[in-house]
Enzyme design. Sequence first.
Site, PDB file in Angstrom:
ATOM      1  N   CYS A 113     -26.630  52.844 -38.041  1.00 22.67           N
ATOM      2  CA  CYS A 113     -25.884  53.104 -39.273  1.00 22.67           C
ATOM      3  C   CYS A 113     -26.178  54.430 -39.986  1.00 22.67           C
ATOM      4  O   CYS A 113     -25.268  54.852 -40.720  1.00 22.67           O
ATOM      5  CB  CYS A 113     -25.970  51.683 -40.176  1.00 22.67           C
ATOM      6  SG  CYS A 113     -27.747  51.374 -40.482  1.00 22.67           S
ATOM      7  N   ASP A 353     -18.275  52.202 -44.968  1.00 22.88           N
ATOM      8  CA  ASP A 353     -19.086  51.105 -44.462  1.00 22.88           C
ATOM      9  C   ASP A 353     -19.226  51.421 -43.064  1.00 22.88           C
ATOM     10  O   ASP A 353     -18.328  51.341 -42.162  1.00 22.88           O
ATOM     11  CB  ASP A 353     -19.035  49.671 -44.690  1.00 22.88           C
ATOM     12  CG  ASP A 353     -20.035  48.856 -44.160  1.00 22.88           C
ATOM     13  OD1 ASP A 353     -21.122  49.164 -43.538  1.00 22.88           O
ATOM     14  OD2 ASP A 353     -20.084  47.532 -44.329  1.00 22.88           O
ATOM     15  N   HIS A 355     -20.907  49.791 -41.055  1.00 21.95           N
ATOM     16  CA  HIS A 355     -21.308  48.417 -40.148  1.00 21.95           C
ATOM     17  C   HIS A 355     -20.302  47.558 -39.557  1.00 21.95           C
ATOM     18  O   HIS A 355     -19.632  46.502 -39.934  1.00 21.95           O
ATOM     19  CB  HIS A 355     -21.890  47.579 -41.045  1.00 21.95           C
ATOM     20  CG  HIS A 355     -23.347  48.169 -41.293  1.00 21.95           C
ATOM     21  ND1 HIS A 355     -23.303  49.212 -42.821  1.00 21.95           N
ATOM     22  CD2 HIS A 355     -24.597  48.079 -40.938  1.00 21.95           C
ATOM     23  CE1 HIS A 355     -24.731  49.362 -42.759  1.00 21.95           C
ATOM     24  NE2 HIS A 355     -25.429  48.820 -41.645  1.00 21.95           N
TER      25      HIS A 355
END
Length: 466
Positions: A113, A353, A355
Amino acid sequence: MENKGTDEVEKLKTKFLSAWHNVKYSWALKSKTYFSRNSPVFLLGKCYHFKADDEDSPTESCSTEVCDAPPATGGDDVEAFRRDFASRVWLTYREEFPALPGSSLTSDCGWGCMLRAGQMMLAQALILHFLGRDWMWSEALALQPLDTETWTTSAAKRLVASLEASLQGERPSDPGPMLHAPGAPGRVEEADIHQREVYHRTLVSWLGDSPQAQLGVHRLVELGLVSGKRAGDWYGPAVVAHILRKAVEEATDPGLSGITAYVSQDCTVYSADVIDSHQSCVAGGTDALPLTDSRAVIIFIPVRLGGEKTNPEYFSFVKSILSLEYCIGIIGGKPKQACYFVGFQDDSLIYMDPHYCQSFVDVSTNHFPLQSYHCPSPKKMPFSKMDPSCTIGFYSRSVQDYQTISHELSKVLLPSANEKYPAFTFMQGHGRDYNLSAELTPEKREWPFIRDPQRAAATAGDFVLL
C-alpha cells in the site's frame, strides 16, 4: 530433503496468503462519504464550496456520489470537485501480474500500500509536469461508484480460482469483471485535447504493473532490494521517498528526461542541492556546461509530526500544505495502513485508498482501459487518526518556481507559540557543506534510511526519536 520440504511448505503458505489477501481487498463496501455544505473543501490547492446560493437551504451535508444539488454555484462546485478528484490517478493493489523481482509473488495485496500511495503522489507530480493542475479527465464524471454486489461476486470466484491454482501450482484464469476498453474516439475538435489524452495514457503506462514499466511496482521493488527490502515487506514513507527518487533518476524513457527528484536530509531541504537538480549538464567531461532550468524537480520531504501520535499542533500546518497548488500530496496513513492524502474539510483529511485489489491491466497494449486507474469515491479520515510518520511532496518546475516555493513555505513553517520545532526547514548551500555524510559509507549516502540493526530498538518508523 528436509530443506526442500520446508521450501515447498513456505511456497504453499505464500500462495494461500496471497489468495486470502486478493479476496480480502476485493470486497468494496458501497459506503458514502459525506461533506458539509457549510465549509470549503480543499483538494491539492483547489478550493470548492458546496453551499447552494439559497442560504436558507435546509441541507447541510451531501455525498459527492449521490448529491442532488440544485443547478446553482454550490451544485456546480460539487460536480467540479467530483471531476477533479476522479481525474487524479489511482493506484491500488493488483493481482495476477508478472512475478515481482526476487520473489514468486504475483500480487502486492496486503503489503504494497505504501508503494501504491507513493506512485499516486508521483503521478500527481507528472500530471503537473505534463498536463498542469487545471487538467481534468474527460471521462471522470462517467465513472461508476464501486458496487458491492458486482465486485464481491467476482472476488469470491477469484478466491476459488486462486486456491485451486495454489494447490495445482498453476496461474489461475481471471473470471472477474471485464473492463471494457473505450470505444473508437470521436472527432477531436482541438489537437491539444488529443495530445493531453496521449500524455495521460503514457503517464499511466509508466506506472503499470510490468517489469518494463519505468515507475511500476516491479521497478520499485527491484530498487528496494538494494536497501534490504523485499517483495512482501512493509515499506515506510521515507523508504518509499528514496525509492521513488532512484526510479525517477534512473528512468530511461526520453519522456522522463526533463524531470528528476530530490529527497530532503534530516527534515532539511538544502536549496543549493535542489537548484543543482534543476540544472543538468551537457555531456563533455569536466568542461560540461550547466543548462539553467533544464529540469523540473519533485521534492520529497519525509517528516515526523509527533511521537506515537500526530501532534494536534501540526494539523493547521498540514491544512496549509494541502492548500498549495504545487503540493502533490502526502503519503502516510494509519499505522501499517498507507494512504494518499490529497485534501481536507474542517478536521477531516480527504484521501485516496490503495487497499482495493483489482485485476492486472496490460498497459503495453494500445487503448488499454483507464477506468480502474481513477477513483470515483473520495474517503475521509479525522486528523487525529493520521500516523505521524509521512512524506510530503512538492513539484517545482524551475529554479524561479523553487525560490517562490521555499519563500512561501518558510512562512507556513514558522512555529506557533505551542510548536517547539517546524516540521522541516530550508537551508542555504549544499548538504555536503554541513559535513552530514562525511562518516557515511557510499551505500549509506545513497540509501540514508538503512538502519544499523544494533540501533533498531531506538527507532520508530523511519526516524530516530531524539
